[in-house]
Scaffold this motif. Structure first.
Motif, PDB file in Angstrom:
ATOM      1  N   ASP A   1       0.835  -1.199   0.000  1.00 48.85           N
ATOM      2  CA  ASP A   1       0.000   0.000   0.000  1.00 48.85           C
ATOM      3  C   ASP A   1       0.872   1.251   0.000  1.00 48.85           C
ATOM      4  O   ASP A   1       1.971   1.243   0.547  1.00 48.85           O
ATOM      5  N   PRO A   2       0.436   2.331  -0.639  1.00 45.39           N
ATOM      6  CA  PRO A   2      -0.896   2.519  -1.241  1.00 45.39           C
ATOM      7  C   PRO A   2      -1.020   1.958  -2.662  1.00 45.39           C
ATOM      8  O   PRO A   2      -2.114   1.865  -3.200  1.00 45.39           O
ATOM      9  N   GLU A   3       0.127   1.580  -3.292  1.00 43.94           N
ATOM     10  CA  GLU A   3       0.066   1.055  -4.657  1.00 43.94           C
ATOM     11  C   GLU A   3      -0.768  -0.222  -4.740  1.00 43.94           C
ATOM     12  O   GLU A   3      -1.532  -0.430  -5.684  1.00 43.94           O
ATOM     13  N   LEU A   4      -0.616  -1.099  -3.732  1.00 47.41           N
ATOM     14  CA  LEU A   4      -1.371  -2.353  -3.750  1.00 47.41           C
ATOM     15  C   LEU A   4      -2.868  -2.078  -3.699  1.00 47.41           C
ATOM     16  O   LEU A   4      -3.659  -2.710  -4.417  1.00 47.41           O
ATOM     17  N   ALA A   5      -3.277  -1.150  -2.867  1.00 40.79           N
ATOM     18  CA  ALA A   5      -4.703  -0.836  -2.765  1.00 40.79           C
ATOM     19  C   ALA A   5      -5.235  -0.289  -4.086  1.00 40.79           C
ATOM     20  O   ALA A   5      -6.319  -0.669  -4.544  1.00 40.79           O
TER      21      ALA A   5
ATOM     22  N   SER B   1      -0.086  -8.629  -5.507  1.00 41.43           N
ATOM     23  CA  SER B   1       0.918  -8.119  -4.562  1.00 41.43           C
ATOM     24  C   SER B   1       2.338  -8.267  -5.087  1.00 41.43           C
ATOM     25  O   SER B   1       3.305  -8.084  -4.349  1.00 41.43           O
TER      26      SER B   1
ATOM     27  N   THR C   1      -5.316  -3.144  -6.695  1.00 38.51           N
ATOM     28  CA  THR C   1      -6.430  -4.058  -6.431  1.00 38.51           C
ATOM     29  C   THR C   1      -7.758  -3.425  -6.811  1.00 38.51           C
ATOM     30  O   THR C   1      -8.632  -4.062  -7.409  1.00 38.51           O
ATOM     31  N   GLU C   2      -7.918  -2.157  -6.490  1.00 41.72           N
ATOM     32  CA  GLU C   2      -9.161  -1.447  -6.804  1.00 41.72           C
ATOM     33  C   GLU C   2      -9.413  -1.418  -8.303  1.00 41.72           C
ATOM     34  O   GLU C   2     -10.527  -1.659  -8.774  1.00 41.72           O
TER      35      GLU C   2
END
Length: 594
Positions: free
Chosen positions: A241-245, A278, A248-249
């Motif tokens: 996060d924040p890239e993962l969030a 991830s 995923t979004e």
């Protein structure tokens, strides 16, 4: 040196109408092109790079080479296109409304969707068939696949909606045309460093191989990056996060349109999607270009081999047998075959003998230094002498062609030409209708296309399969032994072949549509521990045999290697079984062509 622009024209026909999107002042931050196989490859494997490019204001165009159809209908693959449009609109923070134009590659209609609220973002859909993970292709689309095209098992591939058809050379040229017209300063694709069978999807590798080849001929200064696919889940997580969030979004926005994937973060966390989200890993990156000032041999990356450009030419002949499908163009269809195996894959004249000719007219000048000729495979009709003539009037003599279906290679110093004519000068005494099974024309050193050497291809799925018996009531049919899925009872009985009470003497037979040369077979026993093959025999169409030892009773493959065998069939005959066997069979059979 033959410049990339000339070869682009030779391979793809015309770039005159292709949109020059990067000329727009809105691309001052940079121009990026992603070329991937399926509509979620960029969201899963190339992100958060994609997110950064969009946030940084780059012009971004993504090319999806396959329809991502998964052997399903237009409702499914068109919904996936809608899904990736929605994801890009979400990443850009604008409404999901798009305008559609054409990519402008002559002879190949390819839609380009441009995001109305952010016209620096566009998506291109080529819609070729999904080849499946192992390259066998889906039955609804003729079992076509990019891997089969790349390894020579098929001569052309047609889009799932019938909009366009490509030979390997034609597909290479079209990808190069799409890149050259857009003028990216950075190119991203999938894994061009891996090989078939390493756990990644066959489409991922093939698209990456073709893009890597095009990059070598694209002369505008740029970088190229390959992204690892399925196997990256074995490596440590490196997207947080924040890239993962955000990643995923964006994927979940897409997923609402894809009925075959997870649609919530919780669901995705329990399968491979969560692992891939991830992670994002690049593969070995070749040197930056331009390469126009370098020999291809100096460029880092996979070894270079020449591209056969014969299929790019307009073909005419002194005569052709249209009634039997033995037309002139069949001499450059990428398939080396003819009567008596498949007459529709060769060029044959109508009573033509000495004086007959085949003419290739290229759409732009090419520089050739090698021509390979394959005589018609029947033993009666044979070219015993011929002449190659180029557009400047110079000639090269051709000796008698091999009368066994093998290649006759004619090499010569580089010849810049717009045409190539093969004129028959002498024929055998038994010749009635002279012709060719295939003609290949190769550019000189400066025009080579780089390719990794393909791994041997599993050709089992191309065969017609029959067996001594099969349990159709439970779905354990003979064809399940070559369905590309290594599974069976007790996990999934519908993915294996099982006989009905069969023991020693049971057999599975594969009949190939054309001769193949095999040197390896891998057998997977039914995964239950009761039914086990403890001995068998491989039999080929010429009657030769190879013994098979006891198969692993743990679900692992048993590999049998042997010297090259040219064959039209393969039969596995069970000779001995375990004492607990009730219904012998196989979870999977793989047959590898050399």
């Amino acid at each position: 040196m033959l410049l990339a622009s000339a070869l682009v024209a030779a391979l793809s026909g015309s770039l005159a109408t292709a949109p020059q999107a990067s000329a727009d002042e809105g691309c001052a931050a940079g121009t990026a092109m992603n070329v991937v196989a399926h509509q979620d490859d960029d969201l899963i494997f190339q992100n958060p790079m994609l997110l950064s490019a969009i946030r940084d204001g780059l012009c971004v165009r993504t090319v999806y080479v396959t329809a991502g159809d998964a052997n399903d209908s237009e409702d499914y693959w068109s919904a996936r296109e809608d899904g990736v449009k929605a994801a890009y609109a979400h990443l850009a923070g604008v409404p999901d409304t798009w305008s559609v134009s054409d990519a402008g590659v002559a002879g190949h209609p390819i839609p380009v969707a441009t995001l109305d609220g952010a016209p620096r973002l566009s998506l291109t859909f080529m819609r070729l068939p999904d080849g499946y993970r192992d390259g066998r292709g889906g039955s609804n689309y003729g079992n076509q696949s990019l891997q089969k095209l790349y390894t020579g098992l098929i001569g052309n591939i047609t889009a799932v909606n019938g909009s366009s058809s490509y030979t390997l050379a034609g597909l290479q040229g079209t990808l190069l045309a799409l890149i050259t017209s857009y003028q990216p300063d950075r190119i991203s694709t999938l894994d061009f460093a891996g090989t078939y069978g390493d756990g990644d999807h066959s489409d991922h590798h093939t698209v990456a191989y073709l893009v890597h080849a095009a990059h070598q001929l694209y002369t505008t200064p740029h970088t190229i990056t390959g992204y690892q696919g399925y196997p990256n889940k074995k490596r440590p997580s490196n997207v947080a996060d924040p890239e993962l969030a955000a990643k995923t979004e964006a994927f979940l926005v897409y997923a609402q349109h894809d009925s075959k994937t997870c649609t919530t973060a919780l669901d995705c966390s329990t399968n491979s999607i969560g692992a891939w989200l991830s992670r994002s890993y690049t593969v070995a990156v070749p040197a930056a270009v331009p390469v126009a000032a370098k020999e291809v041999a100096d460029v880092e990356g996979p070894a270079a081999v020449a591209a056969n450009v014969a299929a790019t030419a307009a073909v005419t002949a002194s005569s052709e047998n249209t009634a039997s499908g033995q037309t002139a163009v069949k001499a450059v269809d990428g398939v080396i075959a003819g009567h008596p195996v498949d007459a529709t894959r060769e060029w044959a004249t109508l009573s033509g003998k000495a004086g007959s000719y085949l003419n290739l007219a290229f759409p732009a000048p090419v520089t050739l230094n090698k021509v390979v000729l394959y005589d018609r495979p029947n033993t009666n009709d044979q070219i015993t002498g011929a002449t190659l003539t180029f557009s400047d009037g110079t000639t090269v003599p051709v000796p008698a062609l091999e009368n066994t279906g093998q290649a006759t290679t004619v090499t010569f110093p580089d010849r810049a030409t717009t045409s190539l004519r093969v004129t028959v000068t002498t024929v055998s005494g038994t010749t009635r209708n002279v012709g060719l099974a295939e003609l290949q024309a190769y550019p000189g050193t400066a025009a080579t296309l780089p390719f990794p050497v393909p791994a041997p291809a599993n050709v089992a799925a191309t065969a017609a399969v029959s067996a001594s018996s099969e349990n159709t009531a439970t779905g354990q049919a003979a064809a399940k032994a070559v369905d590309g899925v290594i599974a069976g009872h007790p996990v999934d009985a519908t993915k294996e072949w099982a006989t009905v009470g069969g023991k020693a003497g049971s057999y599975l037979n594969l009949a190939f549509p054309a001769p193949v040369t095999l040197n390896k077979v891998v057998l997977y026993d039914r995964p239950n521990t009761n039914d086990q093959i403890t001995g068998a025999t491989l039999t080929f169409s010429d009657g030769t045999t190879v013994p098979v030892p006891a198969l692993e009773n743990t679900g692992k493959g048993t590999t049998i290697t042997f010297s090259d065998r040219a064959t039209t069939s393969l039969r596995v005959t069970v000779t001995t079984v375990s004492g607990t066997t009730r219904n012998v069979g196989l979870a999977e059979l793989q047959a590898y062509a050399n």
